[in-house]
Design an enzyme around this catalytic site. Structure first.
Site: not given
Length: 312
Positions: A177-179
């Site tokens: 996951f990331c922003t």
């Protein structure tokens, strides 16, 4: 919605062979509609975060999506009272998010998208390795429960981190996951190329999860770093209480600001002992110019503001 400014984070991996020719007309549309922030264009697509009144964001999205290649442009919105960016920019890049590995192409293959509503089930599976693909200063202030922090300084370090720590023959399931979704989308393409079989990534990133999943059901802990003047947002996507050090880009807490090692615009407890005198003097002069500009109610006059950065 009482807040008058819409903040829109957007990206799409798609082949844009004419990306250089798109720069000027895109910049003109942004300026005509009071859109501030930075958009990146590369042959692999578009990425960035911008802000504008509602009608400005709608006009920009309509212009972009009129191009069939960008019709499926992914974007996420939040709100604030004033523009969180100082300037309007369109930059030409080799990559819209810099991994530095030739041949990685998310428009060719990516991992399995996981909707926010299903994300808790995926990362709660003990057989799933959960990796936060963001940089160390972002992970420090918030992440998902049980996620691995690679402690990378930039996304360029991610491929070497994976090669050094994980083996496709042993790590059968990986979730990332990331922003806003762009880094983990490119990371998933890289990992598939590297031989990992089951690769998942959070669709729309953390911001989409915070918007869709009620806080009482959430496995997110802390604030989420964002690439604008708000610095962080809480679970309800309201502006957090962190500031940002102009010298090292790290988010800084109230306790950091109370430290004797904190000098506004110059240093913070994270970087005060690593700055040269030349760098410190330059930062002090830059901060003086910023304060003068604020007093005159003018835009920031010199240099690059570290908050005008897109996810990297």
């Amino acid at each position: 919605m009482s807040d008058s400014i819409v903040v829109a984070a957007m990206y799409k991996f798609v082949t844009l062979t004419d990306y250089q020719e798109l720069r000027e007309p895109l910049l003109a549309v942004m300026k005509a509609n009071d859109v501030k922030g930075t958009l990146l264009l590369a042959e692999e697509g578009i990425n960035g975060t911008v802000s504008a009144p509602r009608e400005g964001i709608d006009a920009l999205l309509a212009w972009l999506k009129a191009d069939p290649r960008l019709a499926g442009l992914d974007h996420k919105e939040s709100y604030c009272e004033a523009h969180p960016f100082y300037r309007t920019k369109v930059k030409l890049k080799r990559e819209i998010v810099t991994l530095g590995v030739p041949g990685v192409d998310p428009s060719r293959q990516v991992g399995t998208y996981v909707d926010p509503e299903r994300w808790n089930d995926v990362i709660s599976d003990p057989e799933v390795l959960v990796i936060d693909t963001r940089n160390d200063y972002e992970v420090e202030i918030g992440s998902f429960e049980g996620a691995v922090d690679p402690r990378t300084k930039s996304f360029r370090e991610f491929p070497e981190y994976v090669k050094a720590h994980y083996d496709p023959s042993r790590h059968k399931k990986v979730a990332m996951f990331c922003t806003g979704g762009i880094r983990c989308e490119k990371a998933s393409s890289f990992m598939l190329d590297a031989g990992f079989e089951k690769v998942y990534h959070l669709k729309g990133g953390i911001l989409n999860y915070l918007e869709k999943v009620p806080e009482e059901q959430s496995l997110w802990r802390g604030d989420c770093f964002v690439f604008d003047n708000r610095v962080t947002v809480r679970h309800d996507l309201s502006e957090g209480e962190y500031d940002q050090c102009h010298a090292c880009r790290r988010p800084i807490s109230e306790a950091d600001r109370a430290s004797e090692k904190y000098e506004p615009g110059v240093s913070c407890p994270h970087c005060w002992d690593s700055l040269s005198e030349k760098t410190r003097a330059r930062a002090a002069e830059r901060q003086r110019q910023i304060e003068l500009a604020k007093a005159r109610r003018e835009p920031h006059p010199i240099g690059r503001d570290p908050r005008e950065l897109v996810e990297s």
